[in-house]
Scaffold this motif. Structure first.
Motif, short mmCIF file in Angstrom:
data_model
loop_
_atom_site.label_atom_id
_atom_site.label_comp_id
_atom_site.label_asym_id
_atom_site.label_seq_id
_atom_site.Cartn_x
_atom_site.Cartn_y
_atom_site.Cartn_z
N LEU A 281 0.83 -1.21 0.00
CA LEU A 281 0.00 0.00 0.00
C LEU A 281 0.86 1.26 0.00
N SER A 282 1.98 1.23 0.73
CA SER A 282 2.88 2.38 0.76
C SER A 282 3.53 2.59 -0.61
N GLY A 283 3.88 1.49 -1.27
CA GLY A 283 4.45 1.59 -2.61
C GLY A 283 3.46 2.18 -3.59
N LEU A 284 2.21 1.74 -3.50
CA LEU A 284 1.17 2.31 -4.35
C LEU A 284 0.97 3.80 -4.07
N SER A 285 1.13 4.16 -2.79
CA SER A 285 0.96 5.57 -2.42
C SER A 285 2.08 6.44 -2.96
N LEU A 286 3.31 5.88 -3.00
CA LEU A 286 4.41 6.62 -3.60
C LEU A 286 4.20 6.81 -5.10
N TRP A 287 3.62 5.79 -5.72
CA TRP A 287 3.39 5.83 -7.17
C TRP A 287 2.19 6.72 -7.51
N GLN A 288 1.12 6.60 -6.72
CA GLN A 288 -0.11 7.35 -6.97
C GLN A 288 -0.70 7.83 -5.64
N PRO A 289 -0.21 8.94 -5.10
CA PRO A 289 -0.65 9.42 -3.78
C PRO A 289 -2.16 9.63 -3.67
N SER A 290 -2.80 9.99 -4.76
CA SER A 290 -4.24 10.28 -4.71
C SER A 290 -5.07 9.09 -4.29
N LEU A 291 -4.51 7.89 -4.36
CA LEU A 291 -5.24 6.70 -3.96
C LEU A 291 -5.51 6.68 -2.45
N PHE A 292 -4.66 7.38 -1.69
CA PHE A 292 -4.74 7.26 -0.24
C PHE A 292 -4.82 8.58 0.52
N ILE A 293 -4.41 9.69 -0.07
CA ILE A 293 -4.37 10.94 0.71
C ILE A 293 -5.75 11.43 1.11
N TRP A 294 -6.81 10.90 0.50
CA TRP A 294 -8.17 11.26 0.88
C TRP A 294 -8.50 10.79 2.30
N ILE A 295 -7.66 9.90 2.83
CA ILE A 295 -7.90 9.35 4.17
C ILE A 295 -7.57 10.36 5.27
N LYS A 296 -6.75 11.38 4.93
CA LYS A 296 -6.25 12.31 5.95
C LYS A 296 -7.32 12.83 6.91
N PRO A 297 -8.47 13.34 6.43
CA PRO A 297 -9.48 13.86 7.38
C PRO A 297 -10.05 12.78 8.29
N HIS A 298 -9.87 11.51 7.92
CA HIS A 298 -10.46 10.41 8.66
C HIS A 298 -9.46 9.68 9.55
N ILE A 299 -8.25 10.23 9.72
CA ILE A 299 -7.23 9.59 10.53
C ILE A 299 -7.69 9.38 11.98
N PRO A 300 -8.31 10.38 12.63
CA PRO A 300 -8.80 10.15 14.00
C PRO A 300 -9.82 9.00 14.08
N LEU A 301 -10.70 8.90 13.06
CA LEU A 301 -11.66 7.80 13.02
C LEU A 301 -10.93 6.47 12.89
N GLY A 302 -9.90 6.44 12.05
CA GLY A 302 -9.11 5.23 11.90
C GLY A 302 -8.46 4.81 13.20
N LEU A 303 -7.96 5.79 13.95
CA LEU A 303 -7.35 5.50 15.24
C LEU A 303 -8.39 4.90 16.18
N GLY A 304 -9.61 5.44 16.15
CA GLY A 304 -10.67 4.89 16.98
C GLY A 304 -10.97 3.44 16.64
N VAL A 305 -10.98 3.11 15.35
CA VAL A 305 -11.22 1.73 14.92
C VAL A 305 -10.12 0.82 15.44
N ILE A 306 -8.87 1.29 15.36
CA ILE A 306 -7.73 0.49 15.82
C ILE A 306 -7.83 0.22 17.32
N MET A 307 -8.09 1.28 18.10
CA MET A 307 -8.17 1.12 19.55
C MET A 307 -9.37 0.27 19.96
N PHE A 308 -10.49 0.43 19.24
CA PHE A 308 -11.68 -0.38 19.52
C PHE A 308 -11.38 -1.86 19.28
#
Length: 236
Positions: free
Chosen positions: A22-49
């Motif tokens: 996934l990191s390699g894909l992000s280096l090649w095409q950042p737009s595939l993943f940078i949309w996640i930025k506003p949802h990082i706190p939500l992602g952290l909540g999922v991890i901790m849950f």
């Protein structure tokens, strides 16, 4: 094991592979993943849950029985790790709880109902961490490509220093070998998902880059260390 049950096992065993891809894909095409930025706190909540659902209150009893060792680990984590991070950043001149409790309570109250799906939550947390890492890599693509070796070196040294200090501190206090190894892991391997989320939210994407790389590296170093210790199991 059914085919459905093998899916979470795959993600648990191949976290590094998934994160690297996934990191390699992000280096090649950042737009595939940078949309996640506003949802990082939500992602952290999922991890901790997910972490909370895989734990039980009985798991914390050992904390009170070995309070001295736990106290040492806490002191080292909040002194050695942040201070060494500041030192390494200076040397290399780099620019750079509620979900957990909810999970614990839900498992305690609905233990029998949750048992059939509990095995999915570690893989969900792993997938979310990999996506967060890919997002941070994409957001820092230019900086990462500009000085990749320097950043990776700083992250590896930081991790290695934490592992070494944790282990040696336990030995100096005369702790059992198994406790020394546990202390090394607890100090050297950090909750980088939490670090990534907090850094991205309060300081910016660039400050979250070391945490994202740490997510990859400390799993690699942890596997090598665990393999080495498994071979020397007789010394326990």
């Amino acid at each position: 094991m059914s085919r459905l049950q093998s899916i979470p096992r795959f993600f648990e065993r191949h976290f590094i592979l998934v994160a690297v891809i996934l990191s390699g894909l992000s280096l090649w095409q950042p737009s595939l993943f940078i949309w996640i930025k506003p949802h990082i706190p939500l992602g952290l909540g999922v991890i901790m849950f997910g972490m909370g659902l895989t734990l039980d209150f009985d798991d914390f009893r050992e904390i009170f029985r070995k309070w001295r060792l736990v106290g040492l680990g806490v002191v080292l984590q909040f002194t050695v790790m942040p201070l060494s991070a500041i030192l390494l950043a200076h040397v290399f001149n780099l620019p750079v709880v509620f979900p957990l409790i909810d999970g614990l309570i839900l498992r305690r109250v609905f233990r029998k109902r949750l048992e059939p799906v509990l095995h999915w939550f570690p893989s969900v947390s792993i997938t979310v961490i990999a996506l967060l890492v890919a997002c941070i890599v994409g957001l820092n693509r230019a900086a990462l490509l500009a000085f990749p070796a320097l950043v990776f070196l700083a992250v590896a040294l930081h991790n290695g220093l934490g592992l070494a200090v944790g282990y040696v501190s336990g030995r100096l206090l005369g702790q059992h070998e198994s406790d020394c190894r546990t202390l090394a892991i607890e100090v050297g391997m950090q909750n980088s998902g939490l670090g990534v989320a907090l850094a991205a939210q309060y300081f910016g994407a660039a400050s979250a880059l070391p945490g994202a790389l740490f997510s990859l590296w400390h799993n690699i170093s942890g596997v090598f260390l665990a393999t080495f210790w498994r071979r020397t199991r007789g010394s326990l």
